[in-house]
Every structure is written in structure tokens, then in C-alpha cells.
Design a protein around this motif. Structure first.
Motif, PDB file in Angstrom:
ATOM      1  N   GLU A   1      12.872   8.546 -12.541  1.00  0.00           N
ATOM      2  CA  GLU A   1      13.003   9.993 -12.556  1.00  0.00           C
ATOM      3  C   GLU A   1      13.008  10.540 -13.982  1.00  0.00           C
ATOM      4  O   GLU A   1      12.456  11.591 -14.245  1.00  0.00           O
ATOM      5  CB  GLU A   1      14.275  10.447 -11.824  1.00  0.00           C
ATOM      6  CG  GLU A   1      14.209  10.307 -10.328  1.00  0.00           C
ATOM      7  CD  GLU A   1      14.587   8.924  -9.826  1.00  0.00           C
ATOM      8  OE1 GLU A   1      15.055   8.095 -10.626  1.00  0.00           O
ATOM      9  OE2 GLU A   1      14.399   8.665  -8.638  1.00  0.00           O
TER      10      GLU A   1
ATOM     11  N   GLY B   1      10.504  13.289 -15.548  1.00  0.00           N
ATOM     12  CA  GLY B   1      11.041  14.474 -16.218  1.00  0.00           C
ATOM     13  C   GLY B   1      10.497  14.647 -17.620  1.00  0.00           C
ATOM     14  O   GLY B   1      10.198  15.771 -18.048  1.00  0.00           O
ATOM     15  N   LYS B   2      10.336  13.543 -18.339  1.00  0.00           N
ATOM     16  CA  LYS B   2       9.776  13.620 -19.694  1.00  0.00           C
ATOM     17  C   LYS B   2       8.344  14.124 -19.657  1.00  0.00           C
ATOM     18  O   LYS B   2       7.939  14.931 -20.485  1.00  0.00           O
ATOM     19  CB  LYS B   2       9.822  12.245 -20.370  1.00  0.00           C
ATOM     20  CG  LYS B   2      11.204  11.819 -20.787  1.00  0.00           C
ATOM     21  CD  LYS B   2      11.166  10.425 -21.392  1.00  0.00           C
ATOM     22  CE  LYS B   2      12.570   9.917 -21.667  1.00  0.00           C
ATOM     23  NZ  LYS B   2      12.557   8.546 -22.201  1.00  0.00           N
TER      24      LYS B   2
ATOM     25  N   ARG C   1       8.346  17.883 -18.774  1.00  0.00           N
ATOM     26  CA  ARG C   1       8.748  18.661 -19.949  1.00  0.00           C
ATOM     27  C   ARG C   1       7.621  18.714 -20.979  1.00  0.00           C
ATOM     28  O   ARG C   1       7.328  19.776 -21.535  1.00  0.00           O
ATOM     29  CB  ARG C   1       9.998  18.072 -20.593  1.00  0.00           C
ATOM     30  CG  ARG C   1      10.406  18.829 -21.858  1.00  0.00           C
ATOM     31  CD  ARG C   1      11.658  18.269 -22.467  1.00  0.00           C
ATOM     32  NE  ARG C   1      12.784  18.745 -21.674  1.00  0.00           N
ATOM     33  CZ  ARG C   1      13.972  18.169 -21.663  1.00  0.00           C
ATOM     34  NH1 ARG C   1      14.199  17.083 -22.371  1.00  0.00           N
ATOM     35  NH2 ARG C   1      14.933  18.670 -20.929  1.00  0.00           N
TER      36      ARG C   1
ATOM     37  N   GLN D   1      11.104  26.852 -17.889  1.00  0.00           N
ATOM     38  CA  GLN D   1      11.552  26.218 -16.649  1.00  0.00           C
ATOM     39  C   GLN D   1      11.555  27.232 -15.507  1.00  0.00           C
ATOM     40  O   GLN D   1      11.187  26.896 -14.378  1.00  0.00           O
ATOM     41  CB  GLN D   1      12.940  25.612 -16.812  1.00  0.00           C
ATOM     42  CG  GLN D   1      12.961  24.360 -17.650  1.00  0.00           C
ATOM     43  CD  GLN D   1      14.344  23.739 -17.745  1.00  0.00           C
ATOM     44  OE1 GLN D   1      15.350  24.354 -17.390  1.00  0.00           O
ATOM     45  NE2 GLN D   1      14.393  22.507 -18.215  1.00  0.00           N
TER      46      GLN D   1
ATOM     47  N   ILE E   1      14.103  21.675 -11.695  1.00  0.00           N
ATOM     48  CA  ILE E   1      13.332  21.415 -12.919  1.00  0.00           C
ATOM     49  C   ILE E   1      14.268  20.929 -14.022  1.00  0.00           C
ATOM     50  O   ILE E   1      13.987  19.939 -14.697  1.00  0.00           O
ATOM     51  CB  ILE E   1      12.592  22.697 -13.396  1.00  0.00           C
ATOM     52  CG1 ILE E   1      11.762  23.328 -12.291  1.00  0.00           C
ATOM     53  CG2 ILE E   1      11.775  22.408 -14.647  1.00  0.00           C
ATOM     54  CD1 ILE E   1      10.619  22.513 -11.793  1.00  0.00           C
ATOM     55  N   SER E   2      15.384  21.598 -14.187  1.00  0.00           N
ATOM     56  CA  SER E   2      16.336  21.241 -15.225  1.00  0.00           C
ATOM     57  C   SER E   2      16.867  19.819 -15.045  1.00  0.00           C
ATOM     58  O   SER E   2      16.880  19.022 -15.986  1.00  0.00           O
ATOM     59  CB  SER E   2      17.502  22.236 -15.228  1.00  0.00           C
ATOM     60  OG  SER E   2      18.461  21.874 -16.195  1.00  0.00           O
ATOM     61  N   ARG E   3      17.293  19.493 -13.848  1.00  0.00           N
ATOM     62  CA  ARG E   3      17.828  18.149 -13.583  1.00  0.00           C
ATOM     63  C   ARG E   3      16.765  17.073 -13.767  1.00  0.00           C
ATOM     64  O   ARG E   3      17.045  15.997 -14.295  1.00  0.00           O
ATOM     65  CB  ARG E   3      18.407  18.082 -12.176  1.00  0.00           C
ATOM     66  CG  ARG E   3      19.700  18.843 -12.037  1.00  0.00           C
ATOM     67  CD  ARG E   3      20.271  18.716 -10.640  1.00  0.00           C
ATOM     68  NE  ARG E   3      21.488  19.504 -10.531  1.00  0.00           N
ATOM     69  CZ  ARG E   3      21.754  20.334  -9.548  1.00  0.00           C
ATOM     70  NH1 ARG E   3      20.900  20.475  -8.541  1.00  0.00           N
ATOM     71  NH2 ARG E   3      22.865  21.016  -9.537  1.00  0.00           N
ATOM     72  N   LEU E   4      15.568  17.372 -13.340  1.00  0.00           N
ATOM     73  CA  LEU E   4      14.481  16.419 -13.486  1.00  0.00           C
ATOM     74  C   LEU E   4      14.199  16.158 -14.962  1.00  0.00           C
ATOM     75  O   LEU E   4      14.114  15.004 -15.402  1.00  0.00           O
ATOM     76  CB  LEU E   4      13.233  16.964 -12.783  1.00  0.00           C
ATOM     77  CG  LEU E   4      12.036  16.045 -12.702  1.00  0.00           C
ATOM     78  CD1 LEU E   4      12.368  14.777 -11.940  1.00  0.00           C
ATOM     79  CD2 LEU E   4      10.887  16.756 -12.030  1.00  0.00           C
ATOM     80  N   GLU E   5      14.070  17.218 -15.739  1.00  0.00           N
ATOM     81  CA  GLU E   5      13.772  17.073 -17.160  1.00  0.00           C
ATOM     82  C   GLU E   5      14.920  16.420 -17.935  1.00  0.00           C
ATOM     83  O   GLU E   5      14.680  15.716 -18.914  1.00  0.00           O
ATOM     84  CB  GLU E   5      13.441  18.429 -17.779  1.00  0.00           C
ATOM     85  CG  GLU E   5      12.097  18.966 -17.354  1.00  0.00           C
ATOM     86  CD  GLU E   5      11.690  20.214 -18.114  1.00  0.00           C
ATOM     87  OE1 GLU E   5      12.455  20.693 -18.987  1.00  0.00           O
ATOM     88  OE2 GLU E   5      10.587  20.725 -17.836  1.00  0.00           O
ATOM     89  N   ASN E   6      16.142  16.649 -17.503  1.00  0.00           N
ATOM     90  CA  ASN E   6      17.294  16.073 -18.195  1.00  0.00           C
ATOM     91  C   ASN E   6      17.654  14.679 -17.708  1.00  0.00           C
ATOM     92  O   ASN E   6      18.590  14.063 -18.213  1.00  0.00           O
ATOM     93  CB  ASN E   6      18.504  17.003 -18.064  1.00  0.00           C
ATOM     94  CG  ASN E   6      18.318  18.277 -18.840  1.00  0.00           C
ATOM     95  OD1 ASN E   6      17.773  18.270 -19.937  1.00  0.00           O
ATOM     96  ND2 ASN E   6      18.744  19.388 -18.282  1.00  0.00           N
TER      97      ASN E   6
ATOM     98  N   VAL F   1      13.727  12.150  -6.530  1.00  0.00           N
ATOM     99  CA  VAL F   1      12.594  13.074  -6.648  1.00  0.00           C
ATOM    100  C   VAL F   1      11.713  12.850  -5.430  1.00  0.00           C
ATOM    101  O   VAL F   1      11.213  11.750  -5.214  1.00  0.00           O
ATOM    102  CB  VAL F   1      11.793  12.824  -7.938  1.00  0.00           C
ATOM    103  CG1 VAL F   1      10.657  13.831  -8.053  1.00  0.00           C
ATOM    104  CG2 VAL F   1      12.687  12.900  -9.159  1.00  0.00           C
TER     105      VAL F   1
END
Length: 87
Positions: A2, A6-7, A10, A20, A34-39, A45
Motif C-alpha cells: 500500500e 501511495g508513493k 502522490r 488531494q 487519498i491521504s491515508r494511501l499516500e501516507n 486498498v
């Protein structure tokens, strides 16, 4: 995995100068997704999330999953180049 997805999300989102919030609206997802995925804090997912993000970003789902180094999907109506060695 995941975190890698996310990387990639982003990286493409920033390259397209999209926030986002804008991406969430385009993909039909919640901005927290989106935030949780990128972080890297997303617990899971779903496939439909990957597809929605890929479509909104104009990249392939394979790219987001790390299965392809290519970011772009072929344009609709365009075929992939034929492999000349398979004759």
C-alpha cells in the motif's frame, strides 16, 4: 505494498499539480482515502479504488501497483505495437 501504491499516486498527482481534494473528487473517493494511501496508513486498498485512481490520474492500474514502469495507458482506439518476433 500500500505504501508503494501511495508513493506512486502522490508522485503522479504532484506532477499533474493536482491536490488531494481535487483527486478525490475526480476519482469519486473520500479525501481521507487519498491521504491515508499516500501516507502509508491505509489498512487495505481495494481494486476499485486502484482503478478509480488510475482513471483519474490517467495512468495504468499496473503502474500504480508497481507491475509496470509505464505510467500512461494507451489511448482508446490505439493498439499496442505488434511484436514482430512472433511470426
Amino acid at each position: 505494498m500500500e505504501a508503494d501504491v501511495g508513493k506512486r499516486v502522490r508522485r503522479v498527482r504532484r506532477a499533474q499539480d493536482v491536490t488531494q481534494v481535487q483527486l478525490a473528487a475526480q476519482a469519486g473517493l473520500h479525501v481521507m482515502t487519498i491521504s491515508r494511501l499516500e501516507n502509508g496508513t491505509a489498512k487495505a486498498v481495494y481494486g476499485d479504488t486502484i482503478v478509480a485512481l488510475a482513471r483519474a490520474l490517467g495512468v495504468s492500474a499496473d503502474y500504480l501497483l508497481g507491475l509496470s514502469p509505464e505510467t500512461a495507458e494507451p489511448a482508446q482506439g490505439q493498439e499496442q505495437p505488434a511484436d514482430d518476433t512472433a511470426q
